[in-house]
Design a protein around this motif. Structure first.
Motif, PDB file in Angstrom:
ATOM      1  N   GLY A   1      13.791  -1.892  -1.315  1.00 58.25           N
ATOM      2  CA  GLY A   1      12.411  -2.031  -1.765  1.00 58.25           C
ATOM      3  C   GLY A   1      11.552  -0.818  -1.456  1.00 58.25           C
ATOM      4  N   THR A   2      10.550  -0.617  -2.275  1.00 53.33           N
ATOM      5  CA  THR A   2       9.610   0.465  -2.036  1.00 53.33           C
ATOM      6  C   THR A   2       8.668   0.092  -0.900  1.00 53.33           C
ATOM      7  OG1 THR A   2       8.135  -0.401  -3.720  1.00 53.33           O
ATOM      8  CG2 THR A   2       9.653   1.319  -4.407  1.00 53.33           C
ATOM      9  N   PHE A   3       8.178   1.094  -0.199  1.00 52.28           N
ATOM     10  CA  PHE A   3       7.232   0.874   0.889  1.00 52.28           C
ATOM     11  C   PHE A   3       5.841   0.760   0.291  1.00 52.28           C
ATOM     12  CE2 PHE A   3       4.255   2.437   4.135  1.00 52.28           C
ATOM     13  CZ  PHE A   3       4.578   1.588   5.179  1.00 52.28           C
ATOM     14  N   HIS A   4       5.145  -0.310   0.627  1.00 49.42           N
ATOM     15  CA  HIS A   4       3.788  -0.514   0.130  1.00 49.42           C
ATOM     16  C   HIS A   4       2.799  -0.282   1.268  1.00 49.42           C
ATOM     17  CE1 HIS A   4       5.174  -2.063  -3.690  1.00 49.42           C
ATOM     18  NE2 HIS A   4       6.098  -2.721  -3.009  1.00 49.42           N
ATOM     19  N   MET A   5       1.900   0.662   1.055  1.00 54.40           N
ATOM     20  CA  MET A   5       0.895   0.989   2.058  1.00 54.40           C
ATOM     21  C   MET A   5      -0.213  -0.050   2.050  1.00 54.40           C
ATOM     22  SD  MET A   5       0.875   4.272   3.467  1.00 54.40           S
ATOM     23  CE  MET A   5       1.829   5.748   3.239  1.00 54.40           C
ATOM     24  N   PRO A   6      -0.514  -0.602   3.209  1.00 56.84           N
ATOM     25  CA  PRO A   6      -1.689  -1.466   3.274  1.00 56.84           C
ATOM     26  C   PRO A   6      -2.943  -0.622   3.025  1.00 56.84           C
ATOM     27  CG  PRO A   6      -0.383  -1.586   5.309  1.00 56.84           C
ATOM     28  CD  PRO A   6       0.186  -0.497   4.468  1.00 56.84           C
ATOM     29  N   SER A   7      -4.020  -1.231   2.684  1.00 52.29           N
ATOM     30  CA  SER A   7      -5.231  -0.471   2.387  1.00 52.29           C
ATOM     31  C   SER A   7      -5.929  -0.051   3.678  1.00 52.29           C
ATOM     32  CB  SER A   7      -6.161  -1.289   1.499  1.00 52.29           C
ATOM     33  OG  SER A   7      -6.497  -2.491   2.151  1.00 52.29           O
ATOM     34  N   MET A   8      -5.229   0.794   4.444  1.00 53.50           N
ATOM     35  CA  MET A   8      -5.787   1.364   5.666  1.00 53.50           C
ATOM     36  C   MET A   8      -5.747   2.879   5.513  1.00 53.50           C
ATOM     37  SD  MET A   8      -3.887  -1.072   8.462  1.00 53.50           S
ATOM     38  CE  MET A   8      -4.473  -0.135   9.851  1.00 53.50           C
ATOM     39  N   GLU A   9      -5.910   3.563   6.586  1.00 52.59           N
ATOM     40  CA  GLU A   9      -5.832   5.018   6.573  1.00 52.59           C
ATOM     41  C   GLU A   9      -4.421   5.444   6.179  1.00 52.59           C
ATOM     42  OE1 GLU A   9      -8.162   7.410   7.299  1.00 52.59           O
ATOM     43  OE2 GLU A   9      -9.699   5.865   7.410  1.00 52.59           O
ATOM     44  N   THR A  10      -4.270   5.961   4.973  1.00 59.07           N
ATOM     45  CA  THR A  10      -2.931   6.336   4.502  1.00 59.07           C
ATOM     46  C   THR A  10      -2.366   7.503   5.296  1.00 59.07           C
ATOM     47  OG1 THR A  10      -3.892   7.747   2.794  1.00 59.07           O
ATOM     48  CG2 THR A  10      -3.304   5.481   2.173  1.00 59.07           C
ATOM     49  N   VAL A  11      -3.212   8.355   5.837  1.00 59.14           N
ATOM     50  CA  VAL A  11      -2.732   9.478   6.637  1.00 59.14           C
ATOM     51  C   VAL A  11      -2.002   8.971   7.875  1.00 59.14           C
ATOM     52  CG1 VAL A  11      -3.435  11.493   7.984  1.00 59.14           C
ATOM     53  CG2 VAL A  11      -4.559  11.001   5.806  1.00 59.14           C
ATOM     54  N   GLN A  12      -2.529   7.936   8.506  1.00 56.99           N
ATOM     55  CA  GLN A  12      -1.910   7.376   9.695  1.00 56.99           C
ATOM     56  C   GLN A  12      -0.575   6.701   9.380  1.00 56.99           C
ATOM     57  OE1 GLN A  12      -4.875   4.695  11.148  1.00 56.99           O
ATOM     58  NE2 GLN A  12      -6.038   6.300  12.212  1.00 56.99           N
ATOM     59  N   GLU A  36       1.542   7.532   6.869  1.00 60.35           N
ATOM     60  CA  GLU A  36       2.514   8.382   6.185  1.00 60.35           C
ATOM     61  C   GLU A  36       3.805   8.492   6.978  1.00 60.35           C
ATOM     62  OE1 GLU A  36       4.153  10.499   3.157  1.00 60.35           O
ATOM     63  OE2 GLU A  36       2.287   9.374   3.174  1.00 60.35           O
ATOM     64  N   GLY A  37       3.703   8.605   8.293  1.00 61.82           N
ATOM     65  CA  GLY A  37       4.899   8.661   9.136  1.00 61.82           C
ATOM     66  C   GLY A  37       5.696   7.376   9.085  1.00 61.82           C
ATOM     67  N   VAL A  38       5.003   6.251   8.983  1.00 62.11           N
ATOM     68  CA  VAL A  38       5.670   4.953   8.879  1.00 62.11           C
ATOM     69  C   VAL A  38       6.444   4.878   7.568  1.00 62.11           C
ATOM     70  CG1 VAL A  38       5.308   2.461   8.714  1.00 62.11           C
ATOM     71  CG2 VAL A  38       3.958   3.805  10.321  1.00 62.11           C
ATOM     72  N   ARG A  39       5.834   5.350   6.477  1.00 60.86           N
ATOM     73  CA  ARG A  39       6.495   5.352   5.168  1.00 60.86           C
ATOM     74  C   ARG A  39       7.753   6.198   5.204  1.00 60.86           C
ATOM     75  NH1 ARG A  39       7.146   8.503   0.983  1.00 60.86           N
ATOM     76  NH2 ARG A  39       5.730  10.096   1.731  1.00 60.86           N
ATOM     77  N   LYS A  40       7.668   7.378   5.777  1.00 57.33           N
ATOM     78  CA  LYS A  40       8.835   8.266   5.837  1.00 57.33           C
ATOM     79  C   LYS A  40       9.947   7.662   6.688  1.00 57.33           C
ATOM     80  CE  LYS A  40       6.537  12.579   4.825  1.00 57.33           C
ATOM     81  NZ  LYS A  40       6.189  13.926   5.248  1.00 57.33           N
TER      82      LYS A  40
END
Length: 145
Positions: free
Chosen positions: A40-51, A53-57
């Motif tokens: 599955g693709t990683f879905h970012m919650p609507s928070m600070e996407t910069v914070q 980004e490391g979680v997504r990677k």
């Protein structure tokens, strides 16, 4: 008869049973197989996407690593049986569509897969990838229970 069989896996014990059955059928028919898995693709919650980004990677790395190990194990099983095997890994939130697309683009003439073990409310809300493949595929599907 069938010459190229697509076998989707997800690492579950039910999918492993389907893999074994599909490889056995391929061996008996002298067919080749393509084993596919989708994460599955990683879905970012609507928070600070910069914070995040490391979680997504980290997620993507771990998901690809797990998918790769599942495919390597499946390829080793196929090789042990003398079944020609290729593997495919895809990122998708719609695994059933990945299964259908790969079956068509790789020229598969049969999809073998396990029935899904989900039941109750989860089955009602999420459905089964197997049911979706059965509903939408133009390639024949053999379901193992």
């Amino acid at each position: 008869m069938y010459k190229h069989i697509l076998i989707p896996i997800d690492g579950s014990s039910l999918a492993n049973t389907g893999l074994e059955q599909g490889l056995g059928l391929a061996r008996a028919l002298g067919a080749s197989v393509t084993v596919v898995t989708a994460y599955g693709t990683f879905h970012m919650p609507s928070m600070e996407t910069v914070q995040l980004e490391g979680v997504r990677k980290t997620y993507e790395h771990q998901a690809k690593e797990l998918a790769g190990s599942l495919l390597a194990e499946a390829a080793a099983r196929a090789q042990a049986l003398g079944v020609p095997c290729t593997t495919e890994m895809r990122e998708s939130d719609t695994p059933y569509q990945v299964i259908i697309d790969i079956a068509l683009t790789q020229g598969c003439d049969l999809i073998t897969m396990s029935s899904h073990g989900r039941g109750g409310v989860a089955a009602l809300l999420l459905g089964s990838q197997t049911q979706k493949v059965l509903a939408h595929s133009t390639v024949p599907v053999l379901v193992y229970r």
